[in-house]
Scaffold this motif. Structure first.
Motif: not given
Length: 269
Positions: A83-85, A125-129
């Protein structure tokens, strides 16, 4: 003219593996007669190890195949990493409602008493803006600590398959948050991967009684119910379908492991 979907049109749930079952469960509670297809990309698991570019190409293409095959009324990307990407790419490619999964940082910020929040997810996930943006928007006055724990995805898959897993993976995940500066003050941990609620009991035991674990599954279920409000559903419940992408080294789980989630048959693509 009535343009609402046919009653048998399913809801499509999509994840890299079995984590999205933690989203399927509360959705079935709200919509007990809804037909559903649960799709797991076992050929691509784990997503947390893939690059943004790989996922931005892979997820829309695979969802396109699934939508063509099963004709769902709505698709749920029951995966934080995807989802985040890939969510914008999927929405651009497909002409149906898409529900994504995002880390529950907003409710965590409302719950914390100490002002220290842990975010436990995959490395991707944890590295996503996107997580930066959520933290800035909803928790700018809090301490938000993140840790990527691919070992928990492996452990959750093994647990659901009835296979042994390394309990030290649970301890390492919690230690990854606790051992950061300010980590001792964490009183809320966001489970920012849909696999992780499958290990909620084990994570809670290690985190201790003073820590709340939260995830976004109930909110996603309510969103699905809202988007399908007024649509027709079958009169009676029926078993769902699980579909897995073919993987030489990872066969689909036994049907008995999926039956508690209302799944009655398994297919591969």
């Amino acid at each position: 003219m009535d343009h609402s979907p046919e009653p048998d049109a399913p809801i499509l749930f999509f994840d890299s593996g079995l984590g999205g079952l933690s989203v399927l469960d509360p959705t079935r509670a709200l919509l007990p007669t809804a037909r559903f297809v649960y799709a797991a990309d076992y050929a691509g698991l784990p997503y947390g190890k893939k690059t943004n570019e790989e996922l931005a190409a892979r997820v829309p293409a695979l969802l396109g195949r699934l939508v063509e095959r099963y004709q769902p009324r709505l698709a749920v990307i029951a995966c934080n990493t995807a989802s985040t990407i890939a969510l914008p790419h999927v929405r651009a490619a497909l002409d149906l409602p898409i529900v994504g999964t995002v880390p529950a940082i907003k409710p965590a910020a409302e719950l914390t008493q100490t002002g220290a929040i842990g975010v436990l997810g995959t490395e991707a996930t944890v590295r996503q803006p996107y997580v930066d943006d959520l933290s800035a928007k909803f928790a700018s006055d809090k301490t938000v600590l993140r840790h990527g724990s691919p070992g928990l995805v492996t452990a959750a898959e093994a647990k659901l398959n009835g296979q042994p897993y390394d309990p030290a993976a649970i301890e390492r995940a919690i230690a990854g948050l606790r051992n950061q500066p300010g980590g001792d003050a964490i009183d809320v941990i966001v489970l920012a991967c849909t696999h992780f609620p499958l290990l909620a009991e084990e994570l809670q035991a290690v985190a201790g009684p003073g820590v709340r674990l939260i995830d976004g599954a109930a909110g996603i279920a309510r969103r699905i119910a809202y988007l399908t409000d007024g649509q027709r559903w079958p009169a009676d419940p029926a078993p769902g379908i699980a579909v897995f992408t073919r993987s030489d080294d990872r066969p689909p789980p036994p049907l008995a492991a999926l039956a508690p989630y209302g799944i009655g048959s398994i297919e591969t693509i």
